[in-house]
Design a protein around this motif. Sequence first.
Motif, PDB file in Angstrom:
ATOM      1  N   LEU A  10       0.819  -1.205   0.000  1.00  0.00           N
ATOM      2  CA  LEU A  10       0.000   0.000   0.000  1.00  0.00           C
ATOM      3  C   LEU A  10       0.855   1.259   0.000  1.00  0.00           C
ATOM      4  CD1 LEU A  10      -2.836  -1.096   2.419  1.00  0.00           C
ATOM      5  CD2 LEU A  10      -2.858  -1.016  -0.079  1.00  0.00           C
ATOM      6  N   TYR A  11       2.129   1.140   0.312  1.00  0.00           N
ATOM      7  CA  TYR A  11       3.036   2.269   0.231  1.00  0.00           C
ATOM      8  C   TYR A  11       4.464   1.737   0.132  1.00  0.00           C
ATOM      9  CZ  TYR A  11       4.888   1.562   4.884  1.00  0.00           C
ATOM     10  OH  TYR A  11       5.523   1.041   5.962  1.00  0.00           O
TER      11      TYR A  11
ATOM     12  N   PRO B 140      -5.324   4.610  -9.021  1.00  0.00           N
ATOM     13  CA  PRO B 140      -4.484   5.799  -8.863  1.00  0.00           C
ATOM     14  C   PRO B 140      -3.644   5.700  -7.590  1.00  0.00           C
ATOM     15  CG  PRO B 140      -6.790   6.344  -8.502  1.00  0.00           C
ATOM     16  CD  PRO B 140      -6.742   4.907  -8.923  1.00  0.00           C
ATOM     17  N   PHE B 141      -2.520   6.406  -7.590  1.00  0.00           N
ATOM     18  CA  PHE B 141      -1.679   6.476  -6.400  1.00  0.00           C
ATOM     19  C   PHE B 141      -1.110   7.876  -6.278  1.00  0.00           C
ATOM     20  CE2 PHE B 141       1.069   4.827  -9.760  1.00  0.00           C
ATOM     21  CZ  PHE B 141       2.241   5.568  -9.631  1.00  0.00           C
TER      22      PHE B 141
ATOM     23  N   HIS C 211      -2.847   3.251  -0.852  1.00  0.00           N
ATOM     24  CA  HIS C 211      -4.031   2.935  -0.055  1.00  0.00           C
ATOM     25  C   HIS C 211      -5.187   3.811  -0.541  1.00  0.00           C
ATOM     26  CE1 HIS C 211      -6.803   2.713   3.284  1.00  0.00           C
ATOM     27  NE2 HIS C 211      -6.134   1.661   3.726  1.00  0.00           N
ATOM     28  N   PRO C 212      -6.298   3.223  -1.007  1.00  0.00           N
ATOM     29  CA  PRO C 212      -7.377   4.018  -1.622  1.00  0.00           C
ATOM     30  C   PRO C 212      -7.916   5.151  -0.743  1.00  0.00           C
ATOM     31  CG  PRO C 212      -7.743   1.681  -2.010  1.00  0.00           C
ATOM     32  CD  PRO C 212      -6.589   1.787  -1.057  1.00  0.00           C
TER      33      PRO C 212
ATOM     34  N   ARG D  52      -7.973  11.060   0.413  1.00  0.00           N
ATOM     35  CA  ARG D  52      -7.777  12.183   1.337  1.00  0.00           C
ATOM     36  C   ARG D  52      -6.682  13.134   0.840  1.00  0.00           C
ATOM     37  NH1 ARG D  52     -10.979  13.630   5.265  1.00  0.00           N
ATOM     38  NH2 ARG D  52      -9.145  14.264   6.397  1.00  0.00           N
ATOM     39  N   LEU D  53      -5.559  12.574   0.370  1.00  0.00           N
ATOM     40  CA  LEU D  53      -4.470  13.418  -0.110  1.00  0.00           C
ATOM     41  C   LEU D  53      -4.858  14.166  -1.379  1.00  0.00           C
ATOM     42  CD1 LEU D  53      -1.378  11.149   0.605  1.00  0.00           C
ATOM     43  CD2 LEU D  53      -2.054  13.236   1.821  1.00  0.00           C
ATOM     44  N   THR D  54      -5.657  13.533  -2.220  1.00  0.00           N
ATOM     45  CA  THR D  54      -6.127  14.194  -3.440  1.00  0.00           C
ATOM     46  C   THR D  54      -7.017  15.388  -3.080  1.00  0.00           C
ATOM     47  OG1 THR D  54      -5.971  12.136  -4.691  1.00  0.00           O
ATOM     48  CG2 THR D  54      -7.396  13.857  -5.594  1.00  0.00           C
TER      49      THR D  54
END
Length: 144
Positions: A26-27, A54-55, A112-113, A118-120
Amino acid sequence: MSFASLRDRLQRLERFGGTRWGPDALYHAGTETRRYGDNYNWDGLRRGAPNGQPFVVFQVTLSGRGIFEDEDGMVEQREGAAFLALVPSQHRYYLPDTPGAHWSFFWAVIRHPYIVERLTAQRREFGATGALTSESLLVARAAA
């Protein structure tokens, strides 16, 4: 803690294991130094997203200089500069083709979806680039 100390600490941690990349990871994170002549040029529309998911790429400059470009323009990345890029999206980051150029940085790729979502949202609200200090909570948490 200075960025030089932070860079040394991160590089020591990576020598003792770092993070692992695999199909279910996941990372992953690490440190790199790119120098003049290295082909370091990432295009956010040509970089594959595993399984079409997406990542996010988070990158903080520890020393040297790089360039980040997106729909808002070009931003030079010097010590303390950071960017958050969504893959796939229209952006590019690269080492300038200038003799003697180098770029040392900490990076994290997050798949991690929920965290990507959240970051997007944070990127939409605050932009893709910013400046951090070596004492920044975000830098300290990312390094941890």
